[in-house]
Enzyme design. Structure first.
Site, PDB file in Angstrom:
ATOM      1  N   SER A 167       0.768  -1.247   0.036  1.00  0.00           N
ATOM      2  CA  SER A 167       0.122   0.146   0.143  1.00  0.00           C
ATOM      3  C   SER A 167       0.818   1.431  -0.068  1.00  0.00           C
ATOM      4  O   SER A 167       1.557   1.423  -0.870  1.00  0.00           O
ATOM      5  CB  SER A 167      -1.024  -0.074   1.327  1.00  0.00           C
ATOM      6  N   ASP A 181     -10.419  -3.706  -5.330  1.00  0.00           N
ATOM      7  CA  ASP A 181      -9.701  -2.689  -4.450  1.00  0.00           C
ATOM      8  C   ASP A 181     -10.124  -1.177  -4.853  1.00  0.00           C
ATOM      9  O   ASP A 181      -9.751  -0.639  -5.548  1.00  0.00           O
ATOM     10  CB  ASP A 181      -8.196  -2.819  -4.978  1.00  0.00           C
ATOM     11  N   HIS A 234      -8.346  -4.525  -0.950  1.00  0.00           N
ATOM     12  CA  HIS A 234      -6.832  -3.746  -0.747  1.00  0.00           C
ATOM     13  C   HIS A 234      -6.114  -4.851   0.081  1.00  0.00           C
ATOM     14  O   HIS A 234      -5.021  -4.521   0.221  1.00  0.00           O
ATOM     15  CB  HIS A 234      -7.126  -2.342  -0.148  1.00  0.00           C
TER      16      HIS A 234
HETATM   17  C1  MLT Z   1      -1.379   5.958  -0.150  1.00  0.00           C
HETATM   18  O1  MLT Z   1      -1.686   7.178   0.632  1.00  0.00           O
HETATM   19  O2  MLT Z   1      -0.283   5.744  -0.341  1.00  0.00           O
HETATM   20  C2  MLT Z   1      -2.595   5.174  -0.557  1.00  0.00           C
HETATM   21  O3  MLT Z   1      -3.562   5.925  -0.364  1.00  0.00           O
HETATM   22  C3  MLT Z   1      -2.327   3.820   0.044  1.00  0.00           C
HETATM   23  C4  MLT Z   1      -2.566   3.979   1.670  1.00  0.00           C
HETATM   24  O4  MLT Z   1      -3.524   4.138   2.224  1.00  0.00           O
HETATM   25  O5  MLT Z   1      -1.788   3.951   2.142  1.00  0.00           O
END
Ligand code: MLT
Length: 201
Positions: A102, A152, A183
């Site tokens: 992520s 996702d 996700h």
């Molecule tokens: C991010 O901000 O990198 C993406 O939205 C994924 C997350 O939630 O970390």
């Protein structure tokens, strides 16, 4: 940067750079790294940004909307940290493979977008396209695994395909793995990443 380093038994293996998701820390992905390669060095890092107390690797303006200035600043900070860690822990700087989930996958993807030869390869679990409209460095066959979810909400399927296409156009050898969930990182996805890793490194 706050981190842990575990020396592996086999110094011919890559050093695994582990990058957690939002709200994680440097301990989260150590088990995952050991699952992927139990003999490799592990360098697991905590992101330097806090969002309501949750560690991240760079700031965001809203969910899925990145603070581009901070992304660039933090990418350089992380790159410099890897360079220093390679000297301090005496591992091969040219043999570092990132494993990110992520937010951690997003900064790993941005390292690839930004710097030539910064990583030997990468396993990106549920990444987004970090930036658009930029020219990527040439990757010369760098292996990249992308794990994506058909449902996702953070990262629509078309964005996973877009990231694959951008990396491939720059010369990376990309494998795009799909599961039918959201996700989350599933055990099957980890197994697929491990199988892929074993054929590449
Ligand atoms: C991010 O901000 O990198 C993406 O939205 C994924 C997350 O939630 O970390």
């Amino acid at each position: 940067m706050k981190h842990v380093f575990y020396k592996g038994d086999d110094q011919s293996k890559p050093t695994l750079l582990l990058l957690h998701g939002t709200g994680g820390n440097e301990h989260d992905l150590v088990g995952l790294g050991k699952e992927i390669d139990g003999a490799a060095n592990i360098l697991s890092v905590r992101g330097n940004v806090l969002e309501n107390g949750m560690p991240r690797f760079f700031k965001r303006l809203a969910e899925g909307v990145f603070d581009m200035e901070d992304l660039m600043f933090r990418s350089e900070e992380l790159k410099n940290f890897i360079d220093e860690a390679a000297e301090n822990y005496e591992f091969d700087r040219d043999n570092v493979v990132a494993i990110g989930y992520s937010n951690g996958a997003n900064i790993a993807a941005n390292l690839l977008f930004e710097y030539k030869n910064v990583l030997k390869g990468a396993i990106l679990h549920h990444p987004m396209v970090p930036r658009r409209g930029v020219e990527l460095p040439a990757f010369a066959d760098a292996p990249v695994f992308i794990g994506a979810g058909k449902n996702d909400h953070m990262c629509p399927a078309t964005e996973s395909e877009e990231l694959r296409d951008l990396l491939q156009a720059a010369g990376a050898k990309v494998e795009l793995y799909w599961h039918s969930y959201g996700h989350q990182l599933t055990q099957d996805e980890v197994q697929a990443a491990k199988n892929w890793y074993q054929t590449k490194f």
